[in-house]
Design a protein around this motif. Structure first.
Motif, mmCIF file in Angstrom:
data_model
loop_
_atom_site.group_PDB
_atom_site.id
_atom_site.type_symbol
_atom_site.label_atom_id
_atom_site.label_comp_id
_atom_site.label_asym_id
_atom_site.label_seq_id
_atom_site.Cartn_x
_atom_site.Cartn_y
_atom_site.Cartn_z
ATOM 1 N N ASP A 79 0.849 -1.183 0.000
ATOM 2 C CA ASP A 79 0.000 0.000 0.000
ATOM 3 C C ASP A 79 0.890 1.241 0.000
ATOM 4 O O ASP A 79 2.076 1.156 0.316
ATOM 5 C CB ASP A 79 -0.847 -0.028 1.287
ATOM 6 C CG ASP A 79 -2.091 0.845 1.197
ATOM 7 O OD1 ASP A 79 -2.358 1.419 0.118
ATOM 8 O OD2 ASP A 79 -2.806 0.941 2.213
ATOM 9 N N HIS A 85 -5.434 5.788 7.004
ATOM 10 C CA HIS A 85 -6.669 5.031 6.839
ATOM 11 C C HIS A 85 -6.546 3.654 7.480
ATOM 12 O O HIS A 85 -5.449 3.132 7.641
ATOM 13 C CB HIS A 85 -7.060 4.910 5.358
ATOM 14 C CG HIS A 85 -6.053 4.190 4.494
ATOM 15 N ND1 HIS A 85 -5.008 4.841 3.882
ATOM 16 C CD2 HIS A 85 -5.946 2.893 4.137
ATOM 17 C CE1 HIS A 85 -4.306 3.966 3.179
ATOM 18 N NE2 HIS A 85 -4.842 2.769 3.314
ATOM 19 N N HIS A 87 -8.033 -0.452 7.397
ATOM 20 C CA HIS A 87 -8.378 -1.379 6.329
ATOM 21 C C HIS A 87 -9.558 -2.244 6.716
ATOM 22 O O HIS A 87 -9.798 -2.494 7.895
ATOM 23 C CB HIS A 87 -7.168 -2.252 5.965
ATOM 24 C CG HIS A 87 -6.123 -1.478 5.257
ATOM 25 N ND1 HIS A 87 -4.908 -1.177 5.836
ATOM 26 C CD2 HIS A 87 -6.126 -0.909 4.023
ATOM 27 C CE1 HIS A 87 -4.209 -0.455 4.971
ATOM 28 N NE2 HIS A 87 -4.918 -0.276 3.873
ATOM 29 N N ASP A 98 -9.979 0.470 1.776
ATOM 30 C CA ASP A 98 -9.555 1.542 2.673
ATOM 31 C C ASP A 98 -10.762 2.120 3.398
ATOM 32 O O ASP A 98 -11.808 2.326 2.788
ATOM 33 C CB ASP A 98 -8.898 2.681 1.865
ATOM 34 C CG ASP A 98 -7.529 2.299 1.353
ATOM 35 O OD1 ASP A 98 -6.955 1.313 1.858
ATOM 36 O OD2 ASP A 98 -7.031 2.998 0.454
HETATM 37 ZN ZN LIG Z 1 -4.898 0.981 2.160
#
Ligand SMILES: [Zn+2]
Ligand SMILES: [Zn+2]
Length: 135
Positions: A79, A85, A87, A98
């Motif tokens: 990633d 963010h 998951h 995300d």
């Molecule tokens: Zn991600």
């Protein structure tokens, strides 16, 4: 920022392969594995070996331009940490999405009892909207 320039800033020689791998991750936010990246880029770069993909990813992770996902997987997935963010892994289709709004960086400081969070790796498990339809 241009990928070429970005890599230079991190002391990485911006070869065509390195730029391609970084840009693939940036434009495909599905957290691909090294195998996925190799498969996707092979038609454009026929000489691309799996080893080169692994080595490039390793370098990008070392320089913190790419992160690895802490999701239960047979294969490591990658990633780009350009925004905080969490998951969400769908148990049915196995896709990893995300989730921005539930990331701990959005928790008010006064709820953290004086602890200062510098990094959070959070994974939710469940069913994605598509899989709920077919469940
Ligand atoms: Zn991600
Ligand atoms: Zn799903």
């Amino acid at each position: 920022m241009e990928t070429t320039q970005l890599l230079r800033e991190y002391d990485i020689r911006p070869s065509f392969t390195r730029v391609s791998i970084y840009e693939y991750l940036k434009s495909h936010r599905v957290h691909p594995s090294a195998e996925d990246i190799h498969r996707a880029l092979s038609p454009t770069i026929p000489t691309l070996s799996r080893t080169t993909v692994y080595n490039t990813l390793h370098l990008l992770v070392q320089k913190q331009l790419v992160t690895t996902l802490d999701v239960e997987e047979e294969q490591q997935r990658y990633d780009i940490p350009d925004h905080p963010h969490a998951h969400f892994k769908c148990r049915k289709c196995k896709a990893v999405y995300d989730l921005e709004d539930v990331h701990p960086s959005n928790i008010p400081q006064d709820k953290l009892n004086g602890f200062r969070v510098e990094e959070a790796k959070l994974v939710y498990y469940g069913l994605c909207p598509d899989c709920q339809q077919t469940a």
